[in-house]
Design a protein around this motif. Structure first.
Motif, PDB file in Angstrom:
ATOM      1  N   ALA A 112       0.828  -1.214   0.000  1.00  0.00           N
ATOM      2  CA  ALA A 112       0.000   0.000   0.000  1.00  0.00           C
ATOM      3  C   ALA A 112       0.857   1.256   0.000  1.00  0.00           C
ATOM      4  O   ALA A 112       0.552   2.230  -0.696  1.00  0.00           O
ATOM      5  CB  ALA A 112      -0.929  -0.014   1.215  1.00  0.00           C
ATOM      6  N   GLU A 113       1.943   1.243   0.783  1.00  0.00           N
ATOM      7  CA  GLU A 113       2.861   2.389   0.821  1.00  0.00           C
ATOM      8  C   GLU A 113       3.997   2.136  -0.177  1.00  0.00           C
ATOM      9  O   GLU A 113       5.096   1.735   0.211  1.00  0.00           O
ATOM     10  CB  GLU A 113       3.438   2.581   2.225  1.00  0.00           C
ATOM     11  N   PHE A 114       3.746   2.350  -1.460  1.00  0.00           N
ATOM     12  CA  PHE A 114       4.765   2.089  -2.474  1.00  0.00           C
ATOM     13  C   PHE A 114       6.047   2.860  -2.172  1.00  0.00           C
ATOM     14  O   PHE A 114       6.013   4.045  -1.828  1.00  0.00           O
ATOM     15  CB  PHE A 114       4.260   2.491  -3.860  1.00  0.00           C
ATOM     16  N   LYS A 115       7.173   2.150  -2.294  1.00  0.00           N
ATOM     17  CA  LYS A 115       8.473   2.779  -2.077  1.00  0.00           C
ATOM     18  C   LYS A 115       9.442   2.340  -3.155  1.00  0.00           C
ATOM     19  O   LYS A 115       9.440   1.173  -3.564  1.00  0.00           O
ATOM     20  CB  LYS A 115       9.015   2.414  -0.685  1.00  0.00           C
ATOM     21  N   ASN A 116      10.265   3.263  -3.595  1.00  0.00           N
ATOM     22  CA  ASN A 116      11.305   2.979  -4.576  1.00  0.00           C
ATOM     23  C   ASN A 116      12.633   2.941  -3.825  1.00  0.00           C
ATOM     24  O   ASN A 116      13.285   3.948  -3.633  1.00  0.00           O
ATOM     25  CB  ASN A 116      11.310   4.065  -5.656  1.00  0.00           C
ATOM     26  N   MET A 120      19.224  -0.456   1.958  1.00  0.00           N
ATOM     27  CA  MET A 120      18.568  -0.897   3.186  1.00  0.00           C
ATOM     28  C   MET A 120      19.623  -1.363   4.173  1.00  0.00           C
ATOM     29  O   MET A 120      20.748  -1.720   3.818  1.00  0.00           O
ATOM     30  CB  MET A 120      17.564  -2.014   2.896  1.00  0.00           C
ATOM     31  N   THR A 121      19.233  -1.383   5.454  1.00  0.00           N
ATOM     32  CA  THR A 121      20.047  -1.965   6.519  1.00  0.00           C
ATOM     33  C   THR A 121      19.121  -2.237   7.695  1.00  0.00           C
ATOM     34  O   THR A 121      18.153  -1.489   7.903  1.00  0.00           O
ATOM     35  CB  THR A 121      21.210  -1.021   6.917  1.00  0.00           C
ATOM     36  N   PRO A 122      19.323  -3.294   8.468  1.00  0.00           N
ATOM     37  CA  PRO A 122      18.383  -3.647   9.535  1.00  0.00           C
ATOM     38  C   PRO A 122      18.277  -2.585  10.626  1.00  0.00           C
ATOM     39  O   PRO A 122      19.244  -1.891  10.940  1.00  0.00           O
ATOM     40  CB  PRO A 122      18.960  -4.945  10.105  1.00  0.00           C
ATOM     41  N   ALA A 123      17.089  -2.481  11.208  1.00  0.00           N
ATOM     42  CA  ALA A 123      16.863  -1.661  12.400  1.00  0.00           C
ATOM     43  C   ALA A 123      16.618  -2.638  13.551  1.00  0.00           C
ATOM     44  O   ALA A 123      17.304  -3.653  13.645  1.00  0.00           O
ATOM     45  CB  ALA A 123      15.685  -0.712  12.175  1.00  0.00           C
ATOM     46  N   ASN A 124      15.628  -2.393  14.394  1.00  0.00           N
ATOM     47  CA  ASN A 124      15.346  -3.330  15.481  1.00  0.00           C
ATOM     48  C   ASN A 124      14.067  -4.112  15.195  1.00  0.00           C
ATOM     49  O   ASN A 124      13.284  -3.765  14.335  1.00  0.00           O
ATOM     50  CB  ASN A 124      15.227  -2.582  16.816  1.00  0.00           C
ATOM     51  N   ASP A 125      13.872  -5.176  15.955  1.00  0.00           N
ATOM     52  CA  ASP A 125      12.696  -6.044  15.813  1.00  0.00           C
ATOM     53  C   ASP A 125      12.539  -6.505  14.352  1.00  0.00           C
ATOM     54  O   ASP A 125      13.472  -7.042  13.778  1.00  0.00           O
ATOM     55  CB  ASP A 125      11.435  -5.320  16.300  1.00  0.00           C
ATOM     56  N   ASN A 126      11.361  -6.251  13.763  1.00  0.00           N
ATOM     57  CA  ASN A 126      11.095  -6.664  12.381  1.00  0.00           C
ATOM     58  C   ASN A 126      11.190  -5.491  11.419  1.00  0.00           C
ATOM     59  O   ASN A 126      10.483  -5.447  10.406  1.00  0.00           O
ATOM     60  CB  ASN A 126       9.694  -7.292  12.290  1.00  0.00           C
ATOM     61  N   SER A 127      12.077  -4.565  11.721  1.00  0.00           N
ATOM     62  CA  SER A 127      12.159  -3.327  10.943  1.00  0.00           C
ATOM     63  C   SER A 127      13.493  -3.188  10.228  1.00  0.00           C
ATOM     64  O   SER A 127      14.502  -3.758  10.638  1.00  0.00           O
ATOM     65  CB  SER A 127      11.931  -2.112  11.849  1.00  0.00           C
ATOM     66  N   VAL A 128      13.467  -2.402   9.158  1.00  0.00           N
ATOM     67  CA  VAL A 128      14.682  -2.088   8.416  1.00  0.00           C
ATOM     68  C   VAL A 128      14.716  -0.593   8.115  1.00  0.00           C
ATOM     69  O   VAL A 128      13.679   0.060   7.988  1.00  0.00           O
ATOM     70  CB  VAL A 128      14.761  -2.868   7.078  1.00  0.00           C
ATOM     71  N   TRP A 129      15.929  -0.059   8.032  1.00  0.00           N
ATOM     72  CA  TRP A 129      16.124   1.279   7.489  1.00  0.00           C
ATOM     73  C   TRP A 129      16.123   1.158   5.971  1.00  0.00           C
ATOM     74  O   TRP A 129      16.778   0.258   5.414  1.00  0.00           O
ATOM     75  CB  TRP A 129      17.469   1.847   7.915  1.00  0.00           C
ATOM     76  N   ILE A 130      15.413   2.028   5.288  1.00  0.00           N
ATOM     77  CA  ILE A 130      15.445   2.041   3.822  1.00  0.00           C
ATOM     78  C   ILE A 130      15.571   3.480   3.340  1.00  0.00           C
ATOM     79  O   ILE A 130      15.099   4.412   4.002  1.00  0.00           O
ATOM     80  CB  ILE A 130      14.187   1.397   3.200  1.00  0.00           C
ATOM     81  N   PHE A 131      16.202   3.652   2.186  1.00  0.00           N
ATOM     82  CA  PHE A 131      16.217   4.966   1.538  1.00  0.00           C
ATOM     83  C   PHE A 131      15.256   4.919   0.377  1.00  0.00           C
ATOM     84  O   PHE A 131      15.389   4.094  -0.539  1.00  0.00           O
ATOM     85  CB  PHE A 131      17.613   5.345   1.051  1.00  0.00           C
ATOM     86  N   ASP A 132      14.252   5.809   0.417  1.00  0.00           N
ATOM     87  CA  ASP A 132      13.221   5.886  -0.618  1.00  0.00           C
ATOM     88  C   ASP A 132      13.614   6.948  -1.638  1.00  0.00           C
ATOM     89  O   ASP A 132      13.691   8.139  -1.314  1.00  0.00           O
ATOM     90  CB  ASP A 132      11.871   6.234   0.030  1.00  0.00           C
ATOM     91  N   ASN A 133      13.880   6.524  -2.867  1.00  0.00           N
ATOM     92  CA  ASN A 133      14.287   7.463  -3.914  1.00  0.00           C
ATOM     93  C   ASN A 133      13.208   8.485  -4.241  1.00  0.00           C
ATOM     94  O   ASN A 133      13.520   9.603  -4.671  1.00  0.00           O
ATOM     95  CB  ASN A 133      14.651   6.702  -5.190  1.00  0.00           C
ATOM     96  N   ASN A 134      11.942   8.119  -4.060  1.00  0.00           N
ATOM     97  CA  ASN A 134      10.851   9.033  -4.399  1.00  0.00           C
ATOM     98  C   ASN A 134      10.788  10.221  -3.457  1.00  0.00           C
ATOM     99  O   ASN A 134      10.587  11.362  -3.882  1.00  0.00           O
ATOM    100  CB  ASN A 134       9.513   8.288  -4.383  1.00  0.00           C
ATOM    101  N   THR A 135      10.947   9.955  -2.174  1.00  0.00           N
ATOM    102  CA  THR A 135      10.842  11.034  -1.171  1.00  0.00           C
ATOM    103  C   THR A 135      12.196  11.596  -0.768  1.00  0.00           C
ATOM    104  O   THR A 135      12.265  12.634  -0.119  1.00  0.00           O
ATOM    105  CB  THR A 135      10.135  10.519   0.091  1.00  0.00           C
ATOM    106  N   GLN A 136      13.283  10.878  -1.153  1.00  0.00           N
ATOM    107  CA  GLN A 136      14.645  11.244  -0.748  1.00  0.00           C
ATOM    108  C   GLN A 136      14.791  11.213   0.777  1.00  0.00           C
ATOM    109  O   GLN A 136      15.569  11.976   1.354  1.00  0.00           O
ATOM    110  CB  GLN A 136      15.019  12.632  -1.284  1.00  0.00           C
ATOM    111  N   GLN A 137      14.031  10.340   1.415  1.00  0.00           N
ATOM    112  CA  GLN A 137      14.051  10.239   2.869  1.00  0.00           C
ATOM    113  C   GLN A 137      14.499   8.865   3.323  1.00  0.00           C
ATOM    114  O   GLN A 137      14.359   7.875   2.614  1.00  0.00           O
ATOM    115  CB  GLN A 137      12.655  10.537   3.440  1.00  0.00           C
TER     116      GLN A 137
END
Length: 261
Positions: A112-116, A120-137
């Motif tokens: 639902a939350e499309f991301k480009n 990526m790199t792991p965060a905590n629990d079931n989460s990851v850090w990602i860089f989204d090219n669309n938002t530059q965030q």
């Protein structure tokens, strides 16, 4: 007075330029790989060959591959029990267990939350850090709920590398090296003085430059050049206090623990 001041500036710069961190060669291991991906705290070796991800440990070998996903572009063994793989071509993240059996996958094109995603790199629990090219965030994304938990302010440049612990994420761009916490707050930012790659060691960093590797102490911001033999660094990895360098078909391991006088 000016001459004395200039003298002390020159002495200080010379001392900084020649600050060295000595290491001890522990071992060398033969490995036939396209890309060396690291060694975990149990001594298992991870590598990539012909787009297949391998784990070798205790005379056993496991593998994971899915050619439908395209080229395997990133692997994180931060948690050896939950390894994260990223395929940029298909915009897909895959999580595997210690036997490299698939746990789950997220196709960022179909959620639902499309991301480009590019990094990526792991965060905590079931989460990851990602860089989204669309938002530059930079986002912290939960792979189970498929929801964004945290979002940073937009970055001014495209990141070259992301490295993380379970509490922090470092972002390397052409101009800066920046640290964020798990709440998305910027903690520190320094200029990129020719750094090409980074690895985390405890709370410090190993920085790669054209002429070798450097040890960056985050508390004092001191930088020491790691005194290594003449080895071409194809890939490198750090686990605990051990530095692994892959050259051609050999992994060299070095003890980074400071020597006591």
């Amino acid at each position: 007075m000016k001459k004395i001041l200039l003298y002390f500036i020159l002495v200080a710069s010379i001392q900084i330029s020649f600050a060295q961190r000595n290491v001890t060669l522990n071992d060398s291991i033969s490995l036939n790989a396209d890309i060396f991906l690291g060694v975990d705290s149990f001594g298992a070796i991870y590598y990539q060959k012909e787009n297949i991800f391998y784990k070798k440990w205790n005379n056993q070998e496991w593998q994971f591959g899915d050619f439908i996903l395209g080229e395997l572009t990133q692997v994180s063994i931060l948690n050896p029990l939950k390894i994260v793989l990223f395929y940029e071509t298909s915009n897909t993240l895959v999580t595997v267990d210690k036997y490299l059996s698939e746990i789950d996958r997220v196709n960022f094109n179909t959620i639902a939350e499309f991301k480009n995603v590019s990094l990526m790199t792991p965060a905590n629990d079931n989460s990851v850090w990602i860089f989204d090219n669309n938002t530059q965030q930079l986002d912290i994304f939960n792979t189970v709920s498929e929801k964004t938990l945290v979002t940073t302010q937009p970055l001014n440049e495209l990141p070259k590398s992301l490295q993380s612990t379970f509490n922090y994420c470092w972002v390397l761009t052409d101009q800066t090296l920046t640290q964020y916490n798990i709440y998305g707050s910027l903690l520190r930012q320094i200029q990129n003085e020719g750094y090409q790659n980074i690895k985390i060691i405890n709370n410090d960093l190993i920085l790669q430059k054209e002429d070798g590797l450097y040890y960056y102490r985050t508390k004092t911001e001191e930088i020491e050049k790691i005194n290594l033999p003449e080895i071409h660094i194809k890939q490198f990895h750090v686990t605990n206090e051990i530095l692994y360098i892959y050259q051609q078909s050999t992994i060299y391991s070095f003890d980074l623990t400071p020597r006591k006088n």
